[in-house]
Design an enzyme around this catalytic site. Structure first.
Site, short mmCIF file in Angstrom:
data_model
loop_
_atom_site.label_atom_id
_atom_site.label_comp_id
_atom_site.label_asym_id
_atom_site.label_seq_id
_atom_site.Cartn_x
_atom_site.Cartn_y
_atom_site.Cartn_z
CE LYS B 90 4.44 -22.41 0.43
NZ LYS B 90 4.07 -20.78 -0.44
CD GLU B 112 -1.88 -17.87 3.80
OE1 GLU B 112 -1.86 -17.50 5.09
OE2 GLU B 112 -1.19 -17.69 2.35
CB SER B 379 9.06 -25.80 -4.74
OG SER B 379 8.34 -26.77 -4.80
#
Lengths: 260, 402
Positions: B90, B112, B379
């Protein structure tokens, strides 16, 4: 002639301002909701915005979000809303705009929807999340059916953009007075007169202004410059908690300039 | 196959800008500034510098021999996004968007978050650039991802609990959009996935494409050829888009996106928007959406908060229709089993999201040749999921004991 155009022409001829009223269809159930809509219509609504409930209303504050949730919990869908319009048409000639979010309309199918809407007696659509650039897919069908796709103008919309949006628009222009979601507000914006004057420079369409109006006094303030005043959350709350007929009287007095 | 969105943000029929008029001008401004920024060598240099010395890139491409051996098939590589600063992919995107926000003169970020990884990554970027940060998070996710809530708060962010709807990622995003309308003059909305209105799906994909670019270089160095298959989990789909995108034109490389099957596809309690959804419009994009016949958005379910979303990035919908990427699904139970298996076999605790990709990769590898190469995008790391996994394991052993 489309009922929206006819109503604004009448108002103009009479030198009067209009009241555009929003209520969520199916809140808290279809029957009660229709009774409330009838109270509003009898109270002198000039254009009814009938809210089609959606699960994810990203432009609405808590009042209308909760109304949509109640309506969905009662099972309200677009077919029910169209049936309600058909029923209202037996007694009322008031212009009716279906107000909502893209997905329920898209899922129904734009072409079928426009056909069924005309048959039910709907006069236009206002879709919160379909801006000007991508409205063609829907507008080709509303145009073909003689329905009005009502454009939204926000405080963030620059003059040149407003010009482009309004150049192809019909019905009326809806000016969102505040940056924010729907909901009653204590204070209204200060520069409304200037903003509306600027819009008049680019369009001959009637201009309705809303977002935050909750009393006759505020309605009077907006009606000084706009052609019509839009009231939503305050009516939804009154429909839910009581006092709808009284609020209609108060708003109507405000719009007619009798508040003070 | 054109991979660039058109002027209105469509990939084929997917995407667009289904958003309130109030936000249109800022979206157009972000698009314009983004296009300029990525052409500005100084901007890109700073982005690359931060990815290298702050995030810790390139992340390794690790040959997982013990996992490969158990599958007795393809040689499996793990793209170690879990080793990035903040523990997931991210941060690649939040650094990029925060740089853009700073370039545009914005001093406040909002985001969010579902699993909290994007929230943490945004709060981290905000701290780094001295910006304010507000993160919208569903009340249910606040409970199941408690450590990440604490991390965001330590980083100086305000976590706003969202109590509407299912109290998960979908509602957090709705609330963030509502809040943005009111603060559009001052705030930059950092969307965490390749979802939302144009230009976010493009921008997030591009910032995440570093994953695929590195993978390509690393596999060439280590194996001298491209992989036969790449597997990545798909919620909104940013890690998958990031690793897939640089390989889209390499048609010999099979791309597999793994959605969350939750309790099972036949239970209806899942988050597999492409596998089981219909075309619809949610949060700014036309894309595959889990919805009922009336167009009401359904509640998703996944044990992994990061995949618990009823929509998907529009370019994934496009790739699905083009048959360029194959989308499949993995249940909660399968993901949990892989979570434990990878931990014991390789000493790597994966995020529950990434465990979905590992589970699918195991199935695929078993049917491939020993000379075949399979890359899994790992990830994120699983530290944030310990409470969830321990609670499930505890309940299971309690049941077994009684």
């Amino acid at each position: 002639m489309n009922r929206i155009d006819a109503r604004f022409a009448e108002l103009k001829a009479a030198g009067k301002k209009g009241l555009v009223a929003y209520l969520t269809a199916g809140d808290p159930d279809l029957q009660t909701s229709e009774e409330n809509v009838r109270i509003a219509l009898q109270g002198g609504v000039d254009v009814l915005e009938l809210g089609v409930p959606f699960s994810d209303p990203t432009a609405d504050g808590p009042t209308i979000q909760e109304a949509a949730q109640r309506a969905l919990a009662a099972g309200t869908n677009l077919n029910d809303v169209l049936a309600m319009v058909k029923n209202l048409r037996k007694d009322f000639d008031t212009p009716i705009v279906l107000f909502g979010y893209a997905n329920p309309f898209f899922r129904y199918g734009y072409e079928t929807l426009c056909r069924d809407a005309v048959e039910a007696g709907v006069d236009g659509f206002l879709v919160v999340d379909i801006p000007y650039e991508i409205c063609g897919e829907l507008k080709m069908h509303t145009d073909a059916a003689g329905l009005r796709l009502i454009p939204l103008i926000a405080p963030t919309t620059a003059a040149e953009r407003a010009d482009r949006i309004l150049s192809e628009a019909q019905g009326f222009a809806y000016y969102i007075m505040v940056k924010g979601v729907t909901g009653a507000r204590r204070e209204l914006v200060v520069d409304l007169g200037e903003r509306i004057a600027a819009l008049r420079g680019v369009t001959d369409l009637p201009i309705a202004a809303g977002f935050g109006v909750s009393s006759g006094e505020q309605a009077a303030e907006v009606a000084r410059t706009a052609d019509a005043v839009v009231v939503g959350s305050a009516l939804v709350r009154a429909a839910h908690e009581g006092g709808l007929a009284e609020l209609m009287v108060d708003l109507k007095r405000g719009v007619d300039g009798l508040s003070e | 196959m054109n991979q660039q969105a058109d002027a209105n943000g469509y990939f084929g029929k997917y995407g667009g800008r289904y958003i309130a008029e109030t936000l249109m001008p800022i979206l157009l401004e972000i698009e314009k500034d983004y296009v300029e920024a990525i052409k500005d060598p100084a901007f890109m240099e700073e982005f690359r510098y931060l990815l290298k010395d702050y995030v810790g890139r390139p992340s390794p491409l690790y040959r997982a021999d013990r996992l490969s051996e158990v599958c007795s098939g393809a040689r499996i590589y793990l793209k170690r996004e879990d080793l990035n600063h903040t523990g997931a992919h991210k941060v690649n995107n939040t650094i990029g968007q925060a740089l853009l926000a700073r370039r545009m003169g914005r001093k406040k970020l909002m985001a969010e978050t579902g699993a909290g990884q994007h929230g943490v990554a945004t709060a981290t970027a905000a701290a780094l650039f001295g910006m304010e940060c507000i993160v919208y998070m569903g009340e249910e996710d606040i409970v199941r991802q408690a450590p990440n809530v604490k991390r965001m708060e330590l980083l100086g962010a305000t976590v706003m609990p969202v109590g509407s709807g299912t109290k998960t990622l979908k509602d957090a995003m709705s609330e963030a959009l509502r809040a943005w309308v009111a603060e559009v003059d001052t705030t930059f909305y950092v969307i965490g996935s390749v979802a939302g209105p144009h230009p976010y799906p493009t921008m997030v994909r591009d910032f995440q494409a570093v994953i695929g670019d590195e993978t390509k270089k690393q596999i060439m160095e280590q194996e001298g050829r491209l992989p036969d298959m790449i597997v990545a989990c798909v919620g909104g789909g940013s890690n998958a888009a990031g690793i897939f995108y640089p390989f889209i034109e390499d048609e010999a490389v099979k791309l597999v996106g793994v959605e969350a099957a939750g309790f099972g596809m036949d239970t209806g309690k899942h988050a597999a928007s492409i596998c089981a959804g219909d075309v619809g419009i949610l949060h700014g994009s036309k894309t595959y959406v889990l919805q009922d016949g009336d167009g009401q958005v359904l509640n998703a379910h996944s044990v992994s908060a990061g995949l618990d979303y009823p929509g998907v990035g529009p370019q994934h919908s496009f790739w699905a229709d083009q048959n360029r990427v194959e989308y499949c699904s993995i249940t909660d139970d399968e993901a949990l089993a892989s979570f434990h298996e990878l931990t014991l076999l390789e000493g790597i605790i994966p995020a529950l999201e990434s465990a979905h990709a590992v589970a699918e990769a195991k199935k695929r590898a078993a049917g491939m040749n020993k000379s075949d190469l399979l890359v899994v995008n790992l990830s994120g790391r699983g530290d944030k999921d310990l409470d969830t996994v321990l609670a499930i394991d505890g309940a299971a052993s309690g049941k077994a004991a009684s």
